[in-house]
Design a protein around this motif. Structure first.
Motif, PDB file in Angstrom:
ATOM      1  N   HIS A  51      32.767  73.825  30.569  1.00  0.00           N
ATOM      2  CA  HIS A  51      34.409  74.430  30.704  1.00  0.00           C
ATOM      3  C   HIS A  51      34.155  74.773  32.479  1.00  0.00           C
ATOM      4  O   HIS A  51      34.895  75.880  32.869  1.00  0.00           O
ATOM      5  CB  HIS A  51      34.045  75.840  29.907  1.00  0.00           C
ATOM      6  CG  HIS A  51      32.765  76.142  29.756  1.00  0.00           C
ATOM      7  ND1 HIS A  51      31.585  76.479  29.735  1.00  0.00           N
ATOM      8  CD2 HIS A  51      32.602  77.572  30.779  1.00  0.00           C
ATOM      9  CE1 HIS A  51      30.946  77.083  29.676  1.00  0.00           C
ATOM     10  NE2 HIS A  51      31.033  77.844  30.836  1.00  0.00           N
ATOM     11  N   GLY A  95      36.316  75.837  22.466  1.00  0.00           N
ATOM     12  CA  GLY A  95      37.537  75.632  21.792  1.00  0.00           C
ATOM     13  C   GLY A  95      38.576  75.166  21.464  1.00  0.00           C
ATOM     14  O   GLY A  95      39.017  74.782  20.992  1.00  0.00           O
ATOM     15  N   GLY A 131      38.486  71.438  22.193  1.00  0.00           N
ATOM     16  CA  GLY A 131      38.014  70.318  21.561  1.00  0.00           C
ATOM     17  C   GLY A 131      37.388  70.045  22.144  1.00  0.00           C
ATOM     18  O   GLY A 131      36.974  68.094  22.130  1.00  0.00           O
ATOM     19  N   THR A 166      34.007  69.333  22.686  1.00  0.00           N
ATOM     20  CA  THR A 166      33.071  69.013  21.581  1.00  0.00           C
ATOM     21  C   THR A 166      32.914  68.100  20.112  1.00  0.00           C
ATOM     22  O   THR A 166      32.122  67.635  20.000  1.00  0.00           O
ATOM     23  CB  THR A 166      31.829  70.165  21.360  1.00  0.00           C
ATOM     24  OG1 THR A 166      31.084  71.176  22.420  1.00  0.00           O
ATOM     25  CG2 THR A 166      30.966  70.247  20.685  1.00  0.00           C
ATOM     26  N   LEU A 168      40.013  74.059   6.428  1.00  0.00           N
ATOM     27  CA  LEU A 168      39.677  75.423   6.752  1.00  0.00           C
ATOM     28  C   LEU A 168      40.944  76.407   5.338  1.00  0.00           C
ATOM     29  O   LEU A 168      41.611  76.097   5.599  1.00  0.00           O
ATOM     30  CB  LEU A 168      39.418  76.208   8.088  1.00  0.00           C
ATOM     31  CG  LEU A 168      39.153  75.957   9.390  1.00  0.00           C
ATOM     32  CD1 LEU A 168      39.248  76.716  10.563  1.00  0.00           C
ATOM     33  CD2 LEU A 168      38.156  76.731   8.645  1.00  0.00           C
ATOM     34  N   VAL A 205      42.091  70.102  15.870  1.00  0.00           N
ATOM     35  CA  VAL A 205      41.467  70.131  16.650  1.00  0.00           C
ATOM     36  C   VAL A 205      41.593  69.272  17.548  1.00  0.00           C
ATOM     37  O   VAL A 205      41.843  69.840  19.617  1.00  0.00           O
ATOM     38  CB  VAL A 205      40.462  70.771  16.575  1.00  0.00           C
ATOM     39  CG1 VAL A 205      40.253  72.141  15.711  1.00  0.00           C
ATOM     40  CG2 VAL A 205      39.683  69.916  16.434  1.00  0.00           C
TER      41      VAL A 205
HETATM   42  N1  ATP Z   1      32.642  72.267  11.696  1.00  0.00           N
HETATM   43  C1  ATP Z   1      33.610  73.169  12.165  1.00  0.00           C
HETATM   44  N2  ATP Z   1      34.197  73.588  10.853  1.00  0.00           N
HETATM   45  C2  ATP Z   1      35.894  73.549  11.666  1.00  0.00           C
HETATM   46  N3  ATP Z   1      36.586  74.491  12.644  1.00  0.00           N
HETATM   47  C3  ATP Z   1      35.806  74.059  14.120  1.00  0.00           C
HETATM   48  C4  ATP Z   1      34.549  72.948  13.509  1.00  0.00           C
HETATM   49  N4  ATP Z   1      34.238  72.834  15.291  1.00  0.00           N
HETATM   50  C5  ATP Z   1      34.766  73.074  15.714  1.00  0.00           C
HETATM   51  N5  ATP Z   1      35.317  73.677  14.928  1.00  0.00           N
HETATM   52  C6  ATP Z   1      36.914  74.312  15.814  1.00  0.00           C
HETATM   53  O1  ATP Z   1      37.461  73.786  16.554  1.00  0.00           O
HETATM   54  C7  ATP Z   1      37.681  74.053  17.741  1.00  0.00           C
HETATM   55  C8  ATP Z   1      37.497  72.871  18.579  1.00  0.00           C
HETATM   56  O2  ATP Z   1      35.974  73.469  18.826  1.00  0.00           O
HETATM   57  P1  ATP Z   1      34.987  72.602  19.924  1.00  0.00           P
HETATM   58  O3  ATP Z   1      33.552  72.803  19.606  1.00  0.00           O
HETATM   59  O4  ATP Z   1      35.190  70.985  19.902  1.00  0.00           O
HETATM   60  O5  ATP Z   1      35.457  73.096  21.446  1.00  0.00           O
HETATM   61  P2  ATP Z   1      34.915  72.911  22.985  1.00  0.00           P
HETATM   62  O6  ATP Z   1      35.833  72.695  23.500  1.00  0.00           O
HETATM   63  O7  ATP Z   1      33.683  72.214  22.562  1.00  0.00           O
HETATM   64  O8  ATP Z   1      34.808  74.180  23.158  1.00  0.00           O
HETATM   65  P3  ATP Z   1      33.004  75.652  24.231  1.00  0.00           P
HETATM   66  O9  ATP Z   1      33.678  75.021  25.138  1.00  0.00           O
HETATM   67  O10 ATP Z   1      33.163  77.072  23.509  1.00  0.00           O
HETATM   68  O11 ATP Z   1      32.317  74.658  23.315  1.00  0.00           O
HETATM   69  C9  ATP Z   1      37.507  75.223  17.853  1.00  0.00           C
HETATM   70  O12 ATP Z   1      38.703  76.043  17.896  1.00  0.00           O
HETATM   71  C10 ATP Z   1      36.348  75.855  16.854  1.00  0.00           C
HETATM   72  O13 ATP Z   1      36.729  76.692  16.368  1.00  0.00           O
END
Ligand code: ATP
Ligand code: MG
Length: 374
Positions: free
Chosen positions: A208, A49, A51, A53, A21, A28
């Motif tokens: 979640h 958020g 991590g 996914t 970024l 992450v």
């Molecule tokens: N393509 C990307 N570019 C930059 N940052 C990203 C990208 N994809 C995800 N992130 C960041 O990585 C972090 C983890 O994201 P992720 O989607 O894995 O979270 P999550 O645990 O699945 O959350 P949720 O419960 O909201 O789905 C977050 O802070 C997100 O903003």
């Protein structure tokens, strides 16, 4: 049933993933390590958020990792330098938004991936497998319908059938039930779990929602800020949270600030909390004067009209009573003389609710207390 998807063993070892970024690396997924044993249901549970996914997408091969190793039944799927493409991984995936194709029939949705993917099947074999998968999720009678003429729950089942038609060794599910209403979510939870057990397939589930993770999984890993903070069987996770984050995230909990005092003759710890002495098990060492948190689940609180001569009975005034249907939650301020010295939340059966405004006695049985280092 003819689909027998032998469950694979997934090993994720020290997985790292960062995004770029504005020229800086934002980590992450930080050193995530876990193993899914064949035929078991494994959940990643954590706040938005954290991590989840991203971890799942690395396992699927939709993201390239920046470090660590992922393998399925001993075959390396990814390292910092190797990357097997998603369609060669023997993994099925179901997403939150189903991702079904609206312009196709139910049957076409199920059969299409088998005709185009890596291991292109002969036409008859593909049709057979697609029908099998539709039978499995009880959609075979709707095979000729347009996919858009399905209810939310049916669309979810179709997405599942499509993932199963490949007969994968591992099924990945990313919040697959979050678009469904509460009742359907419950039904699908049970269906998904029985199907997974019947097929003996291994599953990695991301959510979640703690009740979803606890009710479906053999093992649950709680994630926070890119790391796994605790991994355990559902009951152990709930009963023995490793830290304040897990205690708070998995279920409701009272966190009681306390100071370690001594050990009693039975081996339990005596702590100072609410301006009085309380008793709690404490497996670790007792350092007098150390600040700790004692956790206590609301449903384990008992209340009495009069004082009882047992440990951890505290006078308290009921300040809130909330009817939640099958249970009632109430909040009480713990009293030291006339002084309020903190609050406790309790849950119980609706017929046995203390009256608002009254002074009662709350009992926190020592066996249900847990000590967490501050
Ligand atoms: N393509 C990307 N570019 C930059 N940052 C990203 C990208 N994809 C995800 N992130 C960041 O990585 C972090 C983890 O994201 P992720 O989607 O894995 O979270 P999550 O645990 O699945 O959350 P949720 O419960 O909201 O789905 C977050 O802070 C997100 O903003
Ligand atoms: Mg997510």
């Amino acid at each position: 049933m003819t689909i027998t998807a032998a469950g694979g063993r997934l090993v994720v070892d020290s997985l790292q993933k960062h995004y770029e970024l504005d020229g800086t690396e934002v980590p992450v997924v930080k050193n995530v390590t876990f193993t899914i044993e064949p035929g078991t249901f494994y959940s990643l549970l954590g706040p938005s958020g954290c991590g989840k996914t991203t971890t799942l997408r690395c396992v699927a091969g939709l993201e390239t990792s920046n470090g660590g190793e992922i393998s399925l039944d001993g075959t390396t799927l990814s390292t910092a330098t190797t990357h097997i493409p998603p369609n060669k991984r023997d993994i099925g995936m179901v997403f939150q938004n189903y991702a079904i194709w609206p312009h196709m029939s139910v049957f076409a949705n199920a059969v299409f991936p088998l005709q185009v993917s890596g291991g292109k099947l002969p036409k008859n074999e593909a049709r057979l497998r697609a029908m099998e998968a539709l039978e499995l999720v009880q959609l075979d009678h709707l095979a000729q319908r347009p996919a858009t003429a399905l209810s939310g729950g049916q669309q979810q089942r179709l997405a599942l059938a499509r993932a199963l038609a490949h007969r994968p060794r591992l099924l990945l599910l990313d919040e697959p039930l979050s678009n469904l209403d509460a009742k359907l979510r419950d039904t699908m939870r049970n269906e998904l779990r029985s199907l997974q057990q019947e097929l003996g397939i291994s599953a990695l589930y991301v959510t979640h929602d703690q009740s979803e993770a606890l009710s479906m999984s053999d093992r649950v890993a709680v994630m926070n800020q890119g790391r796994i903070v605790q991994e355990a069987a559902p009951r152990d996770l709930y009963n023995q949270p490793a830290d304040r984050f897990v205690a708070d995230f998995v279920g409701r909990v009272n966190m009681i600030e306390a100071t370690l005092h001594d050990r009693d003759s039975a081996g339990d710890a005596i702590v100072e909390a609410f301006g009085t002495r309380m008793t709690t098990p404490c497996p670790g060492e007792i350092r007098r004067g150390e600040q700790v948190t004692v956790t206590y689940r609301p449903e384990s609180v008992r209340w009495h009209e009069a004082a009882v001569d047992r440990p951890n009975v505290l006078p308290a005034r009921v300040i809130r009573v909330e009817f939640l249907g099958e249970i009632v939650e109430y909040e009480a301020e713990v009293l030291n003389g006339d002084q309020s010295v903190g609050t406790l939340v309790a849950r119980g059966a609706p017929l046995a609710t203390p009256p608002e405004g009254e002074v009662i006695y709350l009992e926190l049985t020592p066996q249900a207390c847990r000590v967490i280092a501050a």
